[in-house]
Each structure stands twice: as C-alpha cells, then as structure tokens.
Design an enzyme around this catalytic site. Structure first.
Site, PDB file in Angstrom:
ATOM      1  N   ASP A  98       0.849  -1.182   0.000  1.00  0.00           N
ATOM      2  CA  ASP A  98       0.000   0.000   0.000  1.00  0.00           C
ATOM      3  C   ASP A  98       0.890   1.239   0.000  1.00  0.00           C
ATOM      4  O   ASP A  98       1.862   1.314   0.754  1.00  0.00           O
ATOM      5  CB  ASP A  98      -0.866  -0.015   1.271  1.00  0.00           C
ATOM      6  N   ASP A 315     -12.647  -1.258   3.740  1.00  0.00           N
ATOM      7  CA  ASP A 315     -13.461  -0.053   3.973  1.00  0.00           C
ATOM      8  C   ASP A 315     -14.943  -0.294   3.736  1.00  0.00           C
ATOM      9  O   ASP A 315     -15.753   0.601   3.980  1.00  0.00           O
ATOM     10  CB  ASP A 315     -13.044   1.073   3.007  1.00  0.00           C
TER      11      ASP A 315
HETATM   12  O1  TEU Z   1      -9.804   4.948   1.565  1.00  0.00           O
HETATM   13  C1  TEU Z   1     -10.441   6.075   1.038  1.00  0.00           C
HETATM   14  C2  TEU Z   1     -11.815   6.131   1.567  1.00  0.00           C
HETATM   15  O2  TEU Z   1     -12.194   7.035   2.248  1.00  0.00           O
HETATM   16  C3  TEU Z   1     -12.717   4.994   1.341  1.00  0.00           C
HETATM   17  O3  TEU Z   1     -13.378   4.721   2.537  1.00  0.00           O
HETATM   18  C4  TEU Z   1     -13.730   5.323   0.290  1.00  0.00           C
HETATM   19  O4  TEU Z   1     -14.827   4.512   0.434  1.00  0.00           O
HETATM   20  C5  TEU Z   1     -13.218   5.067  -1.073  1.00  0.00           C
HETATM   21  O5  TEU Z   1     -12.272   4.189  -0.981  1.00  0.00           O
HETATM   22  C6  TEU Z   1     -12.804   6.322  -1.760  1.00  0.00           C
HETATM   23  O6  TEU Z   1     -13.889   7.113  -1.945  1.00  0.00           O
HETATM   24  C7  TEU Z   1      -8.439   4.866   1.811  1.00  0.00           C
HETATM   25  C8  TEU Z   1      -8.157   3.665   2.684  1.00  0.00           C
HETATM   26  O7  TEU Z   1      -8.570   2.499   2.015  1.00  0.00           O
HETATM   27  C9  TEU Z   1      -8.819   3.857   4.021  1.00  0.00           C
HETATM   28  O8  TEU Z   1      -8.719   2.730   4.841  1.00  0.00           O
HETATM   29  C10 TEU Z   1      -8.193   5.062   4.659  1.00  0.00           C
HETATM   30  O9  TEU Z   1      -8.848   5.363   5.853  1.00  0.00           O
HETATM   31  C11 TEU Z   1      -8.245   6.292   3.749  1.00  0.00           C
HETATM   32  O10 TEU Z   1      -7.873   6.010   2.404  1.00  0.00           O
HETATM   33  C12 TEU Z   1      -7.274   7.343   4.248  1.00  0.00           C
HETATM   34  O11 TEU Z   1      -5.966   6.938   4.014  1.00  0.00           O
END
Ligand code: TEU
Ligand code: CA
Length: 546
Positions: A98, A315
């Site tokens: 990541d 997520d």
């Molecule tokens: O996710 C981005 C995020 O906010 C997601 O929840 C969203 O649903 C989608 O992916 C983008 O609209 C990433 C990571 O996967 C998440 O775990 C982190 O909290 C976030 O970035 C911040 O780094």
C-alpha cells in the site's frame, strides 16, 4: 489487446491486523501472514496486496504513517517483512504494498517540523493557510470530519486534511515533497516488491485557491484536480517505468471517461484503478444500476485500459451481507457474487474471509466499534442533537468494521485468530463459518473460489473476452456472454431469493449437445440439460461454454 501477467492475475487482499496473530497481543501480524501463505497459495491467487504495515500511531489503522521506511511493532520488524517477501516469492506469488502518499500522520517528523514555525524549511511540505474572519479558509468537508481545515495555535494558521485531523495532506506542488516520495518508492521497489496499491491517489492535486463549494457535502472537489496527471506521469517517468510491476490506483469520483485518463494504455500513469461507483455510491444491491456501471466501464475501457472488480474491502461491508443474502442463502449467494466478480471484465480482488463467506457484524455498543470514520461521524451527529441509539443504528450497516473483524480460522475461542484479546471482537458466527470447516467441505465457498480462479488460469476468455449483457432492464436476472477467438461463455446469475425463469434471446445460438457446464453453485445441475429456457433457483449461478 496486449497480454500481460497482471491483467491475468487474481489479487488477494490481506488486512494483516485481522488475519492471524502469532504472539497473543490481539493483532494479526506479518509472522501470522507468513504462516498462512500456503492457505492463500492454495486458493490459486497470484498477487497479495498488503494493507499498510508501516510505522504509525495507528489512528486510522496504518493509513496515518509516521515513517515510510520502517515496520510498526504490531506488524513485526523489517526482517520479518523481508522474510515475508521471500516466502511469497518462493511460492510463485507476488506482493504489492500500500502506498499512502496523499497524507502522512501528524506525528511524521516532516509534519512536526512543518508545524513548528512559519519559516521552517518544511513549512511548505504541507498545506497551510490563514483563516477567514476567525473561521477556516473555506467550507469544505473532509472524509472523516466537518472541515478539511484544522487550526494550529502554534503558528496561528490552518492545515489541510482530506481525512482525519491526524492525517495532514502533503503539498504535492512542492518538488521536494515529490522527490522524497519518489525516493521512498525506490526504497521499496529496490527491495523487490511487485507493485503498489495507491491510496486515494487522485487526491494529490488540490484546487488552486481553495474556493468555497456550493455543495460542501458533496466532497468530490477533493479529487481529480488540475495537475494530477502531471504528478502521476512524473511518478511514472521517475519511478514506475523502471520496474516490471503492477499498479492499482484507488480513484474515487470517476466516470469511465476520467478513469481512462489514469489507466489508458499509453498514458504512462497507472495500470488499473478501483473506481467507486459501486462501493461508495450503491449502498445496497441495485441490479439496474450495477448493470449500467458494468456496461459503461466496459464500453469505456475495453481494449484501452484495465478495470478492477471488487464488491468489498477493508473499507466496505462484506459483500454477502451488503449485496447478497447472508442468511438462508449465504453459501449460494457468496458463490453467486464470486461468479459475477470473477467473470466481469477486470482484475478480480478477493478480500480476506470473502472466500469462506464471512459476513458483516452487529455490535450493540459504539464502544465495540473501532473505525475512526464511524466514531467521528457518531460523535458529530450526537453533538448535533441526534439520539445516540438512532445514530448508531444509522451507521451500523456501512461501518468499516463490518469487514475488519478477525479472520475466522476455526471454532476455537476467537475463531482461532488470537490467544489474546483481539483488537476488535470476533464475529460471533465463527463457530459456523470458519476456514477449518470450509477446507473439510468439498462444496464450500472456498473450493468454489479455487475452481473459479483455476478457470481463469485456463481460459483467456475470462480475462480478455468481450462482454455482452443479455438481460438489460431485468432487475433480478443477470445473464451475459464473454467471447474471445470463437470461444463463447454464458454466465447465468439469479440474484434473488426466489426462482426466476430465463429464456435465451433470439440470436444467441446454443449447440445443446456440444455445450459444457463449467461451474455451478447448486451441485445437482445436469450438464446436459437444455438451457434454451431454464428455471434458476434462488441465488443460482452457472457458467456454460456454448
Ligand atoms: O480509503 C479512502 C476512503 O475514504 C474509502 O473509505 C472510500 O470509500 C473510497 O475508498 C474512496 O472514496 C483509503 C483507505 O482504504 C482507508 O482505509 C483510509 O482510511 C483512507 O484512504 C485514508 O488513508
Ligand atoms: Ca500479534
């Protein structure tokens, strides 16, 4: 379309802190992943995507990084990580890491310096602005808080954050920032990793001047801004193109048209993307919308760029709960969704636990939840006067914790995940849903995934074939063909709790005697039975070669 190893890959996502705990501290760890590599390999996948294991205060489970070049204690050590990479490669698999470079932790030494004074050399590594009449510089909302701006008393200015206040955004306009990130990427690539999953990579460029938004709740002003493609092309030129790697960008707020700008072959940016038209914008199953999304992405990208297929990740609530039926048809539904994800155009992702049909979770109290996004939202709504129970009820279904509960390995305490107290409570259904039981049952969801993945390895039509939906406008049935070099597959899905009758439309020729059943999620399907007109049972899925 030119053929490459990564287009043919199946990716398995490991959220390590919930995978397998080897030292009893309640967190999964890299040693745990090493011990379970044969389990992953046995599924047939090619690539492992590892969520961030870097040094971090862990306010957002590793997405708030304080040192890009070391491993956090919960995960292990750099030596253990090196062993992991070696063991992944020894099994013929690949490892992608990541890459979280839109923001750092507020504990990163860069930010500590930047916030120390207005004339610190790193001041401009982050985004600092004066307030407007005692209020933040503009009216934007962040993903996790009511404002993208946080006031810092030390220097009397606000800093910008797209996520939590503990995750200040880097200033990508500053060439020193870009060079620091590129050299960090070389650090990992030179260790031999096979690519990156790039966290919210389309958020790097910000709108010049930060004007107020007319619709501040619609946060798409955070992404796809002028300059983004310059940054990605520079990253490609200085870093990516020098390695035989695979890159997938997390790219919210895009249509196929904009998506192609990131992944178009010849654009020299990224290989593939996750778009979020399903995960962010389709809260529950909507067949017509889903078909429309598949069609427009297929038409936009086919032959020009590569898409991804996923219905859940760390997520987003587990797919069988959010988009299927996790009750009486859990097993059929989990297999149907797998059939769909693995046969639509794009690279399929398997999120740990999906392969045994794990489900979302229901905790009674907000105290049992861990997700910073959910907790912040809960407090925001309760402070605005919301009734705590109603607020909790409204947030449960999409809490990110639904997919973050520990992997269920067996029916022992904590599902065999840990001998200590897990950082987040195990889903109480682990006694009936676990790996040990799946491996002992030839009809399990696990073996169905294994078979689907094997089919992909043996049949390029699944990767490179054209796509044609035969059921446009049908709200329950989803039947489509894939075709390549004269090989034609028919995928039949009855996404419903009851039977549905399907009749092949005129023009779809079937050689009844010559057709072949490739896989089915009901075990009693006779391969020879005619398919001109078929009654499909609840959540039934079949693939035929015509
Ligand atoms: O996710 C981005 C995020 O906010 C997601 O929840 C969203 O649903 C989608 O992916 C983008 O609209 C990433 C990571 O996967 C998440 O775990 C982190 O909290 C976030 O970035 C911040 O780094
Ligand atoms: Ca541990």
């Amino acid at each position: 379309m030119n053929r490459t190893w990564w287009k043919e890959a199946v990716v398995y996502q490991v959220y390590w802190r919930s995978f397998y705990d080897t030292n009893g501290d309640g967190y999964g760890d890299l040693n745990g992943l090493i011990q379970k590599l044969d389990y992953i390999k046995n599924l047939g996948v090619d690539v492992i995507w590892l969520n961030p294991p870097y040094e971090s205060p862990d306010r957002d489970n590793g997405y708030d990084i304080s040192d890009y070049c070391s491993i956090m204690e919960k995960a292990g050590t750099m030596d253990i990580w090196e062993t992991l990479l070696h063991e992944v490669h020894a099994r013929g698999m690949k490892l992608i890491m990541d890459l979280v470079v839109n923001h750092t932790s507020d504990q990163h030494p860069w930010f500590i310096e930047s916030s120390s004074s207005k004339n610190n050399p790193k001041r401009d590594w982050y985004i600092w602005r004066d307030g407007k009449d005692g209020a933040p510089p503009n009216n934007w909302r962040s993903y996790f808080t009511p404002s993208t701006w946080e006031y810092d008393e030390r220097t009397g200015q606000y800093y910008f954050h797209s996520f939590a206040t503990e995750q200040p955004d880097l200033n990508w306009q500053n060439p020193e920032v870009r060079e620091a990130i590129f050299s960090m990427m070389h650090f990992w690539l030179d260790k031999g990793i096979d690519g990156f999953r790039m966290d919210v990579i389309n958020l790097l460029a910000k709108i010049e001047g930060f004007p107020d938004s007319d619709e501040p709740d619609k946060i798409n002003y955070l992404g796809n801004n002028p300059g983004i493609h310059d940054y990605l092309q520079e990253m490609n030129e200085k870093v990516l193109r020098h390695y035989d790697i695979f890159t997938v960008g997390e790219i919210p707020f895009v249509t196929p048209e904009d998506g192609l700008l990131y992944v178009g072959e010849g654009r020299n940016e990224l290989h593939t993307l996750f778009h979020f038209q399903v995960a962010d914008d389709m809260p529950s199953w909507d067949m017509l919308r889903y078909k429309e999304i598949q069609k427009t992405w297929y038409e936009g990208l086919y032959g020009k760029g590569t898409n991804s297929q996923f219905l859940n990740n760390h997520d987003h609530t587990r797919q069988v709960t959010r988009y299927g039926n996790d009750r009486e048809y859990r097993v059929q539904s989990a297999k149907l969704l797998a059939t769909m994800v693995h046969t639509l155009p794009g690279i399929p992702y398997v999120y740990q636990g999906e392969e045994i049909g794990m489900t979302g979770v229901y905790y009674d109290s907000i105290d049992d939840y861990r997700d910073i996004a959910m907790k912040n939202k809960y407090h925001e709504l309760v402070e605005k006067g919301g009734n705590p129970d109603e607020v909790l009820a409204s947030l449960r279904a999409l809490s990110r914790d639904n997919s973050r509960t520990p992997m269920q390995w067996n029916d022992q305490p904590n599902g065999g995940f840990s001998t200590g107290k897990p950082w987040i409570a195990v889903n109480p259904n682990y006694k009936g849903i676990n790996v040990e039981q799946a491996l002992a049952d030839p009809d399990s969801v696990y073996y169905y995934y294994q078979k689907l993945i094997r089919l992909r390895k043996e049949n390029p039509v699944m990767v490179y074939g054209t796509y044609d939906d035969l059921t446009e406008g049908d709200e329950l049935l989803y039947v489509y063909t894939r075709e390549l070099d004269g090989v034609r597959w028919l995928v039949m899905l009855n996404h419903a709790d009851h039977e549905s009758r399907f009749t092949l439309p005129a023009g779809v020729e079937v050689d009844e005697a010559g057709k072949r059943l490739l896989i089915a999620n009901y075990t009693d399907v006779e391969g020879a039975e005619p398919i001109q007109s078929v009654t499909l049972r609840p959540h039934e899925a079949r693939i035929y070669q015509l």
